[in-house]
Design a protein around this motif. Structure first.
Motif, mmCIF file in Angstrom:
data_model
loop_
_atom_site.group_PDB
_atom_site.id
_atom_site.type_symbol
_atom_site.label_atom_id
_atom_site.label_comp_id
_atom_site.label_asym_id
_atom_site.label_seq_id
_atom_site.Cartn_x
_atom_site.Cartn_y
_atom_site.Cartn_z
ATOM 1 N N GLU A 156 34.463 27.506 -37.510
ATOM 2 C CA GLU A 156 34.515 28.339 -36.305
ATOM 3 C C GLU A 156 34.943 29.760 -36.647
ATOM 4 O O GLU A 156 35.848 29.970 -37.462
ATOM 5 C CB GLU A 156 35.511 27.754 -35.293
ATOM 6 C CG GLU A 156 35.577 28.587 -34.012
ATOM 7 C CD GLU A 156 36.548 28.033 -32.980
ATOM 8 O OE1 GLU A 156 36.643 26.801 -32.847
ATOM 9 O OE2 GLU A 156 37.206 28.847 -32.318
ATOM 10 N N GLY A 157 34.309 30.709 -36.003
ATOM 11 C CA GLY A 157 34.687 32.099 -36.190
ATOM 12 C C GLY A 157 34.657 32.843 -34.870
ATOM 13 O O GLY A 157 33.981 32.419 -33.918
ATOM 14 N N ARG A 158 35.412 33.932 -34.814
ATOM 15 C CA ARG A 158 35.492 34.717 -33.580
ATOM 16 C C ARG A 158 35.432 36.208 -33.889
ATOM 17 O O ARG A 158 35.896 36.633 -34.949
ATOM 18 C CB ARG A 158 36.805 34.425 -32.845
ATOM 19 C CG ARG A 158 36.932 32.975 -32.459
ATOM 20 C CD ARG A 158 38.231 32.701 -31.762
ATOM 21 N NE ARG A 158 38.368 31.263 -31.545
ATOM 22 C CZ ARG A 158 39.417 30.684 -30.996
ATOM 23 N NH1 ARG A 158 40.437 31.421 -30.598
ATOM 24 N NH2 ARG A 158 39.454 29.376 -30.834
ATOM 25 N N LEU A 216 35.004 37.854 -26.057
ATOM 26 C CA LEU A 216 35.322 37.156 -27.299
ATOM 27 C C LEU A 216 34.117 36.296 -27.652
ATOM 28 O O LEU A 216 33.749 35.402 -26.885
ATOM 29 C CB LEU A 216 36.565 36.276 -27.115
ATOM 30 C CG LEU A 216 36.960 35.423 -28.325
ATOM 31 C CD1 LEU A 216 37.439 36.299 -29.481
ATOM 32 C CD2 LEU A 216 38.047 34.416 -27.941
ATOM 33 N N ILE A 218 32.484 33.481 -29.853
ATOM 34 C CA ILE A 218 32.892 32.351 -30.689
ATOM 35 C C ILE A 218 31.658 31.728 -31.329
ATOM 36 O O ILE A 218 30.703 31.366 -30.632
ATOM 37 C CB ILE A 218 33.677 31.301 -29.876
ATOM 38 C CG1 ILE A 218 34.953 31.947 -29.316
ATOM 39 C CG2 ILE A 218 34.001 30.088 -30.742
ATOM 40 C CD1 ILE A 218 35.938 30.987 -28.701
ATOM 41 N N ASP A 223 28.059 22.931 -34.431
ATOM 42 C CA ASP A 223 27.033 22.680 -33.410
ATOM 43 C C ASP A 223 25.995 23.795 -33.388
ATOM 44 O O ASP A 223 25.061 23.765 -32.585
ATOM 45 C CB ASP A 223 27.675 22.552 -32.022
ATOM 46 C CG ASP A 223 28.401 21.224 -31.868
ATOM 47 O OD1 ASP A 223 28.226 20.361 -32.750
ATOM 48 O OD2 ASP A 223 29.133 21.046 -30.886
ATOM 49 N N LYS A 227 29.198 31.152 -28.228
ATOM 50 C CA LYS A 227 29.644 31.154 -26.843
ATOM 51 C C LYS A 227 30.486 32.413 -26.622
ATOM 52 O O LYS A 227 31.168 32.870 -27.550
ATOM 53 C CB LYS A 227 30.472 29.898 -26.566
ATOM 54 C CG LYS A 227 30.716 29.655 -25.095
ATOM 55 C CD LYS A 227 31.178 28.230 -24.810
ATOM 56 C CE LYS A 227 31.382 28.030 -23.323
ATOM 57 N NZ LYS A 227 31.783 26.664 -22.982
ATOM 58 N N GLU A 228 30.438 32.940 -25.420
ATOM 59 C CA GLU A 228 31.150 34.177 -25.127
ATOM 60 C C GLU A 228 32.165 33.943 -24.024
ATOM 61 O O GLU A 228 31.863 33.262 -23.043
ATOM 62 C CB GLU A 228 30.110 35.169 -24.612
ATOM 63 C CG GLU A 228 30.214 36.529 -25.228
ATOM 64 C CD GLU A 228 29.150 37.436 -24.645
ATOM 65 O OE1 GLU A 228 28.100 37.549 -25.273
ATOM 66 O OE2 GLU A 228 29.393 38.029 -23.585
ATOM 67 N N PHE A 229 33.356 34.486 -24.198
ATOM 68 C CA PHE A 229 34.392 34.378 -23.167
ATOM 69 C C PHE A 229 34.784 35.787 -22.717
ATOM 70 O O PHE A 229 34.893 36.692 -23.543
ATOM 71 C CB PHE A 229 35.615 33.638 -23.714
ATOM 72 C CG PHE A 229 35.337 32.191 -24.002
ATOM 73 C CD1 PHE A 229 35.497 31.241 -23.015
ATOM 74 C CD2 PHE A 229 34.877 31.788 -25.242
ATOM 75 C CE1 PHE A 229 35.214 29.899 -23.258
ATOM 76 C CE2 PHE A 229 34.583 30.458 -25.499
ATOM 77 C CZ PHE A 229 34.758 29.506 -24.508
ATOM 78 N N LYS A 230 35.034 35.916 -21.408
ATOM 79 C CA LYS A 230 35.434 37.229 -20.886
ATOM 80 C C LYS A 230 36.920 37.434 -21.177
ATOM 81 O O LYS A 230 37.731 36.525 -20.959
ATOM 82 C CB LYS A 230 35.202 37.298 -19.372
ATOM 83 C CG LYS A 230 33.743 37.186 -18.971
ATOM 84 C CD LYS A 230 33.607 37.383 -17.462
ATOM 85 C CE LYS A 230 32.204 37.025 -17.008
ATOM 86 N NZ LYS A 230 32.047 35.617 -16.636
#
Lengths: 247, 90
Positions: A156-158, A216, A218, A223, A227-230
């Motif tokens: 996983e990376g961000r 953010l 991710i 998988d 995915k993007e988070f506000k």
């Protein structure tokens, strides 16, 4: 002004719509600070050197160990025991002689961070612990220097881009500290995230595209999903809450 | 309609490998409690000894942070929760 060699070397990016010679000249004038010569620092520095930024300073305090070599692609078998910054400097110089590069052996602290990042236009967060990331975040905000965050764990990376006074900062995103541990990682994860950070740096300098601000990103390598988070600027953030938001 | 919780990879060993769980509740806290009822081993990974969310976790509701309300943030059927660990490797 670009030289004949530079026009040829960077031809394929110069012909990108809205990039042009003007974009390349902006890259040539840019001074980029890379905090960390590990997995993320390897990927970001290689691609920023190749893209032709004008000047780069890479800072780290570690020496190369065998267990680094699965992911820190600037460092090879023959470099074990060398300072990471010396190993990085040697490879990066060979990659592109047209970029001025400086390697600094230092542990980034509250006491030295302002001096280390002074005169740089951008900072790449390629570190491996949150306390130092917070130190750099604060300094970037105080000195009004954009910060390009990246972090990895396993597959996983961000990544997130921080523009002081305008967007959420690292402290708006994270408030605590992750327990210190030997983090698991496969080399492709910092490669993906480092390339995303380098992409953001190039876009910011050239002035094209939409930055990864207040978002953010991710990467889930297992998988194979993004995915993007506000992320909102926190008005009570201890690092940036006092900065007036600019439109 | 229930609420969907995406289980991070780090916690999937506590949900029998499950990546997604269905829960009910009117707040984030109730949803996580319901999750812990279904998978009791996950409780210690989510809450500290005072019942507060572990400090290096963040909950996102429909891809927006639940901070500062966190456990008290209201949710409704059809919402989607994500449990995010802080990560800091480089």
């Amino acid at each position: 002004m670009l030289t004949t060699d530079e026009l040829e070397r960077y031809e394929r990016q110069i012909i990108i719509e809205k990039f042009g010679e003007e974009g390349q000249e902006k890259l040539k004038r840019a001074k980029v600070f890379i905090a960390g010569a590990g997995g993320l620092g390897s990927a970001t520095s290689i691609y920023l050197m190749a893209a032709g930024v004008g000047m780069m300073r890479i800072v780290d305090h570690d020496r190369v160990e065998l267990s680094n070599l699965n992911r820190q692609i600037l460092h090879w078998d023959e470099d074990i025991g060398k300072l990471k910054v010396d190993s990085a400097l040697e490879k990066l110089k060979r990659l592109n002689k047209g970029v001025e590069i400086e390697a600094t052996e230092a542990t980034i602290t509250e006491a030295n961070v302002s001096q280390l990042v002074a005169d740089f236009d951008l900072i790449v967060d390629a570190m491996d612990n949150l306390p130092t990331r917070y130190v750099v975040n604060k300094a970037a905000l105080e000195r009004n220097i954009p910060l390009f965050h990246g972090a990895v764990y396993g597959f996983e990376g961000r990544a997130m881009t921080i523009i002081p006074g305008q967007t959420a900062c690292l402290r708006c995103l994270y408030r605590g500290v992750f327990p210190q541990e030997k983090f698991p990682v496969i080399g492709v994860t910092p490669a993906v995230i480092g390339c995303i950070q380098a992409t953001e740096v190039i876009k910011y300098i050239v002035g094209i595209g939409e930055l990864l601000t207040n978002r953010l990103l991710i990467f889930d390598g297992l998988d194979m999903k993004f995915k993007e988070f506000k992320v909102k600027k926190d008005p009570s953030c201890e690092h940036c809450g006092h900065l007036v938001t600019k439109e | 309609m229930s609420i969907k919780v995406n289980i991070p990879y780090l916690l999937q060993y506590l949900t029998n490998g499950g990546k997604v769980a269905e829960v009910n509740g009117s707040t984030v806290g109730e949803c996580l409690k319901h999750l812990a009822e279904q998978f009791p081993l996950i409780e210690k990974a989510l809450f500290d000894e005072h019942g507060k969310l572990i400090s290096y976790l963040d909950i996102y509701v429909n891809e927006e942070s639940a901070y500062p309300e966190e456990l008290g943030k209201p949710v409704k059927p059809g919402d989607e929760l994500d449990i995010l660990f802080m990560i800091d490797g480089g």
